[in-house]
Design a protein around this motif. Structure first.
Motif, short mmCIF file in Angstrom:
data_model
loop_
_atom_site.label_atom_id
_atom_site.label_comp_id
_atom_site.label_asym_id
_atom_site.label_seq_id
_atom_site.Cartn_x
_atom_site.Cartn_y
_atom_site.Cartn_z
N SER A 195 0.84 -1.19 0.00
CA SER A 195 0.00 0.00 0.00
C SER A 195 0.88 1.24 0.00
CB SER A 195 -0.92 0.00 1.22
OG SER A 195 -0.15 0.02 2.41
N GLY A 243 0.57 6.31 -5.12
CA GLY A 243 -0.27 7.44 -5.43
C GLY A 243 0.37 8.37 -6.43
N LEU A 244 -0.19 9.57 -6.52
CA LEU A 244 0.28 10.59 -7.45
C LEU A 244 1.00 11.68 -6.65
CD1 LEU A 244 0.30 12.01 -10.24
CD2 LEU A 244 -1.95 12.96 -9.63
N LEU A 268 6.94 9.85 -1.12
CA LEU A 268 5.91 8.85 -0.85
C LEU A 268 6.53 7.77 0.02
CD1 LEU A 268 4.05 8.17 -4.23
CD2 LEU A 268 3.06 9.16 -2.15
N THR A 290 1.65 -1.67 -6.40
CA THR A 290 0.98 -0.40 -6.11
C THR A 290 1.55 0.65 -7.06
OG1 THR A 290 0.41 1.20 -4.36
CG2 THR A 290 2.61 0.22 -4.25
N GLN A 291 0.66 1.44 -7.65
CA GLN A 291 1.07 2.40 -8.68
C GLN A 291 1.65 3.66 -8.03
OE1 GLN A 291 0.83 2.25 -12.25
NE2 GLN A 291 2.07 4.13 -12.09
N VAL A 292 2.80 4.06 -8.53
CA VAL A 292 3.42 5.34 -8.17
C VAL A 292 3.53 6.17 -9.43
CG1 VAL A 292 5.51 6.48 -7.34
CG2 VAL A 292 4.67 4.42 -6.19
#
Length: 115
Positions: free
Chosen positions: A6, A9-10, A17, A109-111
């Motif tokens: 988890s 995010g952007l 982050l 998880t996308q970064v």
């Protein structure tokens, strides 16, 4: 071993982050914990690794900007990412390697780092 990542995010370039990954299952067998990433059209690459003894490894591309840490009591691994660059944009995967050399992966998880 099951892994749940988890914290993606952007964020704007230069920002920070922190990714988290929680391990469950046969956690006593875990030796190495780490993070890999895969950008579109590129191969998955290692970005940080930490041993059960706390030794860390980073490739030159993230050295000095990323910090991996581990809370063995809680079977968690973290990746603090500072001074993020657009080229850090990728899906980040948590990974563990057990003492029996079994390899496990989290869901990713996308970064996304914007300019």
């Amino acid at each position: 071993v099951q892994l749940q990542a988890s914290g993606g995010g952007l964020v704007q370039a230069g920002g920070s982050l922190r990714l988290s990954c929680a391990a469950s299952g046969s956690i006593s067998s875990i030796n190495l914990m780490g993070w890999h990433r895969q950008a579109p059209g590129k191969q998955r690459e290692l970005v940080a690794r930490i041993t059960s003894g706390g030794a860390t490894y980073y490739p030159d591309s993230v050295k000095g900007r990323f910090t991996i840490s581990r809370d063995s009591a809680k079977s968690m691994v973290f990746l603090q990412m500072n001074s993020l660059k657009v080229e850090d944009t990728a899906v980040y995967y948590c990974n563990t390697v057990t003492y029996e050399m079994a390899d496990y992966w989290g869901q990713g998880t996308q970064v996304t780092v914007s300019s």
